[in-house]
Write an enzyme that holds these catalytic residues in place. Structure first.
Site, short mmCIF file in Angstrom:
data_model
loop_
_atom_site.label_atom_id
_atom_site.label_comp_id
_atom_site.label_asym_id
_atom_site.label_seq_id
_atom_site.Cartn_x
_atom_site.Cartn_y
_atom_site.Cartn_z
N SER A 108 -14.29 1.93 12.93
CA SER A 108 -15.44 1.04 12.70
C SER A 108 -15.33 -0.19 13.59
CB SER A 108 -15.56 0.67 11.22
OG SER A 108 -14.32 0.26 10.70
N GLN A 133 3.03 7.08 15.39
CA GLN A 133 2.42 8.41 15.54
C GLN A 133 2.02 8.98 14.19
OE1 GLN A 133 5.44 10.72 17.48
NE2 GLN A 133 6.98 10.32 15.92
N VAL A 150 -9.77 1.05 12.64
CA VAL A 150 -9.96 1.11 14.08
C VAL A 150 -11.30 1.73 14.49
CG1 VAL A 150 -8.69 3.31 14.41
CG2 VAL A 150 -8.79 1.62 16.24
N TYR A 184 0.84 -1.20 0.00
CA TYR A 184 0.00 0.00 0.00
C TYR A 184 0.88 1.26 0.00
CZ TYR A 184 -3.71 3.19 1.65
OH TYR A 184 -4.61 4.22 1.79
P1 NAD Z 1 -12.63 1.85 0.53
O1 NAD Z 1 -11.94 0.53 0.60
O2 NAD Z 1 -13.94 2.00 1.21
O3 NAD Z 1 -12.82 2.31 -0.98
C1 NAD Z 1 -11.98 1.93 -2.02
C2 NAD Z 1 -12.83 1.65 -3.25
O4 NAD Z 1 -11.97 1.29 -4.34
C3 NAD Z 1 -13.79 0.48 -3.05
O5 NAD Z 1 -15.07 0.81 -3.51
C4 NAD Z 1 -13.17 -0.64 -3.89
O6 NAD Z 1 -14.11 -1.59 -4.35
C5 NAD Z 1 -12.52 0.14 -5.01
N1 NAD Z 1 -11.42 -0.56 -5.66
C6 NAD Z 1 -10.38 -1.23 -5.08
N2 NAD Z 1 -9.59 -1.75 -6.01
C7 NAD Z 1 -10.11 -1.42 -7.22
C8 NAD Z 1 -9.75 -1.68 -8.58
N3 NAD Z 1 -8.65 -2.39 -8.88
N4 NAD Z 1 -10.54 -1.19 -9.56
C9 NAD Z 1 -11.66 -0.48 -9.28
N5 NAD Z 1 -12.05 -0.21 -8.02
C10 NAD Z 1 -11.29 -0.68 -7.00
O7 NAD Z 1 -11.57 2.92 1.09
P2 NAD Z 1 -11.72 4.49 1.36
O8 NAD Z 1 -11.48 4.72 2.78
O9 NAD Z 1 -12.98 4.99 0.74
O10 NAD Z 1 -10.47 5.05 0.56
C11 NAD Z 1 -10.61 5.66 -0.71
C12 NAD Z 1 -9.26 6.17 -1.17
O11 NAD Z 1 -8.75 7.13 -0.23
C13 NAD Z 1 -8.20 5.07 -1.30
O12 NAD Z 1 -7.42 5.32 -2.43
C14 NAD Z 1 -7.37 5.25 -0.06
O13 NAD Z 1 -6.04 4.84 -0.24
C15 NAD Z 1 -7.46 6.75 0.20
N6 NAD Z 1 -7.26 7.06 1.61
C16 NAD Z 1 -8.25 6.83 2.52
C17 NAD Z 1 -8.01 7.09 3.86
C18 NAD Z 1 -9.07 6.89 4.90
O14 NAD Z 1 -8.77 7.06 6.09
N7 NAD Z 1 -10.30 6.58 4.58
C19 NAD Z 1 -6.76 7.56 4.27
C20 NAD Z 1 -5.77 7.75 3.31
C21 NAD Z 1 -6.04 7.51 1.98
N1 UDP Z 2 -6.12 -0.83 15.69
C1 UDP Z 2 -6.48 -1.38 16.91
N2 UDP Z 2 -7.56 -2.20 16.96
C2 UDP Z 2 -8.32 -2.49 15.86
C3 UDP Z 2 -7.95 -1.93 14.61
C4 UDP Z 2 -6.83 -1.11 14.57
O1 UDP Z 2 -5.83 -1.13 17.94
O2 UDP Z 2 -9.30 -3.25 16.00
C5 UDP Z 2 -4.97 0.08 15.65
C6 UDP Z 2 -3.94 -0.24 14.57
O3 UDP Z 2 -2.99 -1.18 15.05
C7 UDP Z 2 -3.34 1.13 14.33
C8 UDP Z 2 -4.50 2.10 14.57
O4 UDP Z 2 -5.46 1.36 15.32
O5 UDP Z 2 -2.33 1.41 15.29
C9 UDP Z 2 -5.15 2.57 13.28
O6 UDP Z 2 -5.45 1.44 12.49
P1 UDP Z 2 -6.24 1.51 11.12
O7 UDP Z 2 -6.21 0.16 10.53
O8 UDP Z 2 -7.55 2.15 11.35
O9 UDP Z 2 -5.40 2.55 10.24
P2 UDP Z 2 -3.84 2.75 9.89
O10 UDP Z 2 -3.01 1.83 10.75
O11 UDP Z 2 -3.73 2.42 8.45
O12 UDP Z 2 -3.60 4.17 10.22
#
Ligand code: NAD
Ligand code: UDP
Length: 312
Positions: free
Chosen positions: A190, A277, A188, A146
């Site tokens: 959800s 962090q 985390v 990722y």
């Molecule tokens: P999500 O998993 O809910 O949404 C991702 C969507 O992309 C899904 O609908 C999935 O079916 C679709 N997808 C995955 N692979 C695909 C492919 N090969 N072709 C077509 N569709 C595909 O995640 P999200 O939280 O909505 O994240 C959306 C974007 O924002 C992602 O690119 C993610 O990296 C970025 N992002 C999100 C967060 C966050 O905290 N939510 C943080 C940083 C970056």
């Molecule tokens: N985490 C946790 N319990 C859970 C899911 C996640 O303690 O049930 C922790 C995880 O190890 C991380 C932080 O929460 O330190 C955020 O995790 P998440 O997967 O939401 O996002 P990311 O690590 O990609 O920032």
């Protein structure tokens, strides 16, 4: 305002479906492209009868030929649980997906926004993180598919910009939460809310001292739309997130307090390379986009809890 044709990849996911709603409300034509890997038709079901909305089931690792004015590239699983299921495909989605969006932008002249991530900072040694920080990422760990995929996508965005003058915007999104996160998403916020509402143990990974900064989805989408419509020549990368920083233990305690659950906290093993962090510096977003978040954690969690109560 002239109606714009916006293509949203990943439009059936958590952020993508909120973005589709917002773009339609603003009077745009929306083409949602998604392979439904982590997204769901349920997230966009209410839009399927709208003549200004189209859904195309398509995988972004393959080229797509449509006419559009703006491309929001969000397709990619974002939860560690899901992006680690098929890490090679996650990498392809980031890199080939970016390349296909950029190729489309080059042909159509569309402006293209990349949903990049705070993960490009890895496990940061600089705290809080400004955009200039280049990150500390393990190239061979379980999060690399990722992190490195998103880093390579940023590289492609800037090379298409320099080489082909493609109009790009790069947004580094910090942890975002809210309604329409999938129950089984594994992130985390959800996880904790679903566990609390079901009266199950709340699973803290590690000792819970690691921190994250949580942004409510409405604030995030506002920042995304502002970035897409920002001045010519402003490419980013720009951090979009809420600088309020919380330990994961504090988050668990707030969720317990807000839900009134009898759930107990349990501690599980910390996954490898889990960043210790995370906190964005958002000065650039304030200056260029006049953007800052307005929904603080407790308020955002209350809204999210109400959503999960209806889903469960
Ligand atoms: P999500 O998993 O809910 O949404 C991702 C969507 O992309 C899904 O609908 C999935 O079916 C679709 N997808 C995955 N692979 C695909 C492919 N090969 N072709 C077509 N569709 C595909 O995640 P999200 O939280 O909505 O994240 C959306 C974007 O924002 C992602 O690119 C993610 O990296 C970025 N992002 C999100 C967060 C966050 O905290 N939510 C943080 C940083 C970056
Ligand atoms: N985490 C946790 N319990 C859970 C899911 C996640 O303690 O049930 C922790 C995880 O190890 C991380 C932080 O929460 O330190 C955020 O995790 P998440 O997967 O939401 O996002 P990311 O690590 O990609 O920032």
């Amino acid at each position: 305002m002239k109606r714009k044709r916006a293509l949203v990849t990943g439009g059936a996911g958590f952020l993508g479906s909120h973005l589709c709603d917002r773009l339609l409300q603003d009077g745009n034509d929306v083409i949602c492209v998604d392979n439904l890997f982590t997204g769901s038709k349920d997230n966009i079901r209410h839009l399927l009868g709208n003549p200004y909305f189209e859904f195309i089931r398509h995988d972004v690792t393959q080229p797509i030929f449509v006419e559009c004015d703006q491309i929001y590239n969000l397709a990619c699983p974002a939860s560690p649980k899901w992006y680690q299921k098929d890490p090679i495909f996650t990498f392809k989605t980031s890199v080939w997906g970016a390349m296909n969006c950029l190729g489309l932008a080059k042909r159509t002249g569309a402006r293209v926004l990349q949903a990049s991530t705070s993960e490009i900072y890895g496990d940061p040694e600089v705290h809080p993180q400004p955009e200039e920080y280049r990150g500390c990422v393990n190239t061979i760990g379980i999060r690399s598919c990722y992190d490195e995929g998103k880093r390579a996508a940023e590289t492609l965005f800037f090379d298409y910009h320099r080489k082909h003058n493609v109009d790009i915007k790069v947004m580094r999104i910090f942890n975002t939460y809210g309604p329409k996160m999938d129950i089984g998403d594994g992130r985390v916020v959800s996880n904790f809310i679903v566990q609390a509402l079901r009266g199950e143990d709340i699973t803290i990974y590690g000792d819970g001292s690691q921190t994250r900064s949580f942004c409510y989805v409405d604030d995030l989408i506002e920042g995304m739309v502002r970035l897409m419509n920002s001045r010519d020549g402003f490419t980013g990368p720009v951090n979009i997130g809420n600088p309020g920083e919380f330990t994961i233990k504090e988050l668990a305690e707030i969720v317990i307090d807000l839900t009134g659950t009898k759930s107990k906290i349990i501690y599980e093993e910390l996954p490898s390379d889990d960043p210790m962090q995370r906190k964005p510096i958002i000065d650039l977003a304030k200056k260029e986009l006049d953007w800052e978040p307005h929904i603080m954690l407790r308020e955002g969690l209350e809204k999210t809890i109400r959503y999960f109560e209806t889903v469960l």
